[in-house]
Design a protein around this motif. Structure first.
Motif, mmCIF file in Angstrom:
data_model
loop_
_atom_site.group_PDB
_atom_site.id
_atom_site.type_symbol
_atom_site.label_atom_id
_atom_site.label_comp_id
_atom_site.label_asym_id
_atom_site.label_seq_id
_atom_site.Cartn_x
_atom_site.Cartn_y
_atom_site.Cartn_z
ATOM 1 N N VAL A 100 0.337 -55.236 159.002
ATOM 2 C CA VAL A 100 1.769 -55.036 159.195
ATOM 3 C C VAL A 100 2.045 -54.713 160.656
ATOM 4 N N HIS A 101 3.223 -55.082 161.130
ATOM 5 C CA HIS A 101 3.645 -54.702 162.474
ATOM 6 C C HIS A 101 3.736 -53.181 162.548
ATOM 7 N N GLU A 102 3.273 -52.622 163.641
ATOM 8 C CA GLU A 102 3.201 -51.162 163.737
ATOM 9 C C GLU A 102 4.561 -50.472 163.603
ATOM 10 N N GLU A 103 5.657 -51.170 163.931
ATOM 11 C CA GLU A 103 6.974 -50.542 163.834
ATOM 12 C C GLU A 103 7.464 -50.429 162.396
ATOM 13 N N LEU A 104 6.719 -50.989 161.445
ATOM 14 C CA LEU A 104 7.073 -50.854 160.029
ATOM 15 C C LEU A 104 6.164 -49.853 159.318
ATOM 16 N N ALA A 105 5.398 -49.102 160.091
ATOM 17 C CA ALA A 105 4.490 -48.098 159.540
ATOM 18 C C ALA A 105 4.934 -46.701 159.960
ATOM 19 N N LEU A 106 4.516 -45.715 159.178
ATOM 20 C CA LEU A 106 4.849 -44.320 159.421
ATOM 21 C C LEU A 106 3.613 -43.455 159.235
ATOM 22 N N PRO A 107 3.478 -42.377 159.990
ATOM 23 C CA PRO A 107 2.324 -41.491 159.818
ATOM 24 C C PRO A 107 2.447 -40.675 158.541
ATOM 25 N N VAL A 108 1.339 -40.463 157.871
ATOM 26 C CA VAL A 108 1.334 -39.655 156.654
ATOM 27 C C VAL A 108 0.914 -38.232 157.019
ATOM 28 N N PRO A 109 1.788 -37.252 156.788
ATOM 29 C CA PRO A 109 1.421 -35.863 157.092
ATOM 30 C C PRO A 109 0.196 -35.423 156.303
#
Length: 325
Positions: A100-109
């Motif tokens: 996936v493009h990195e701008e569609l990802a989020l960090p998981v706390p």
């Protein structure tokens, strides 16, 4: 890698665990070793042959995943190998790996279980883009959520409460309504035995719902307008009723209301990236602090994907269903 394919559209048993070629990683892409994939109604439609992956996306289902970054593209700046992430996909989540493009990802706390994090991207992006970015829900307003015990519903209840809104829900059993109450819903309506416009009118002393998040579509159109406040906004995100919307436009006009239909999967990349960026800035602090948590109904191994789809189609779930490779 392993992936769940749909060689021939059909019922839940059409889901077939198979082997596919690895996906290529572009300059701004990340490769994710999938810990889990979220199950959504769109996956059911795709399995039935009604909602194929868009051009450029893998052919197999899956709109959201969580996992560990194992490879990054040459121009990637947001993530590194080893990061815990969750991501919004156009397709291809039902696999051992996703790209996936990195701008569609989020960090998981760290406080969030990595498998549970697969339940975050689609529901959060759907609720945030519709209820907050489009409808502009404000503190002190009333949000009506149809299907309050669903993955979308349990997400919307929590986010709206954190934003200072009052929340009304419809659900089909006392048990589901109890879950909604525990998450912060104020107005609990059993759609099997109660008339929701009348209940909204009574509970709001005639004001109505300022924003309605609707998964039922056509069969609820006229009643949604009846339940709407002046200058209210109806956000239609699904048509689970399968019916056409029939209503008198004059009633919508009298309330200066808006009846707005949206989808998430078909949006251009730039719009999706903007939604993810807004989530990271405005909603992610609630996740990091523990104020918001995904509600997980059940986990199924890839080999039991058919059972996961049967549970969703029966509307037996409360919260999100996830698949684990």
């Amino acid at each position: 890698m392993r992936a769940i394919l749909v060689p021939v559209p059909g019922g839940p048993d059409a889901l077939t665990l198979s082997t596919v070629a690895d996906l290529e990683v572009g300059p701004r892409d990340i490769r994710i070793q999938v810990a889990a994939a979220g199950v959504n109604r769109a996956d059911v439609s795709q399995r039935q042959g009604y909602y194929p992956s868009p051009a450029g996306a893998p052919a197999w289902p899956g709109l959201e995943v969580s996992g560990i970054v194992t490879e990054v593209g040459s121009a990637t700046t947001l993530f590194a190998v080893g990061d815990r992430v969750c991501a919004l996909l156009a397709g291809g989540g039902y696999a051992a790996e996703a790209v996936v493009h990195e701008e569609l990802a989020l960090p998981v706390p760290e406080a969030i279980d990595l498998v549970d994090a697969a339940a975050l991207p689609e529901a959060l992006a759907t609720v945030w883009s519709n209820v907050f970015l489009a409808a502009g829900l404000q503190s002190g307003e009333t949000l009506l959520v149809h299907g309050g015990a669903s993955g979308i519903g349990t997400t919307a209840i929590q986010l709206a409460r954190l934003a200072g809104a009052r929340v009304a829900v419809t659900a089909g059993s006392p048990e589901k309504l109890a879950v909604c109450r525990d998450l912060g819903a104020d107005i609990l309506i059993d759609y099997r035995s109660q008339d929701f416009p009348a209940e909204i009118d009574r509970a709001t002393e005639g004001h109505g719902a300022d924003v309605i998040l609707d998964i039922m579509g056509g069969s609820y159109a006229a009643r949604n307008i009846a339940a709407l406040a002046l200058d209210g906004r109806i956000m239609v995100i699904a048509n689970q009723s399968g019916q056409d919307a029939v209503f008198n436009p004059m009633y919508l006009m009298q309330k200066r209301g808006r009846y707005w239909g949206t989808t998430l999967r078909a949006r251009p990349f730039a719009e999706k990236a903007a939604i993810i960026a807004a989530l990271r800035t405005d909603a992610w602090p609630w996740l990091e602090s523990g104020a918001f948590r995904p509600v997980i109904d059940s986990r199924y191994p890839f080999s039991e994907a058919a059972s996961a789809h049967r549970r969703m189609e029966a509307s037996a779930h409360v919260g999100k269903i996830v698949l684990v490779p």
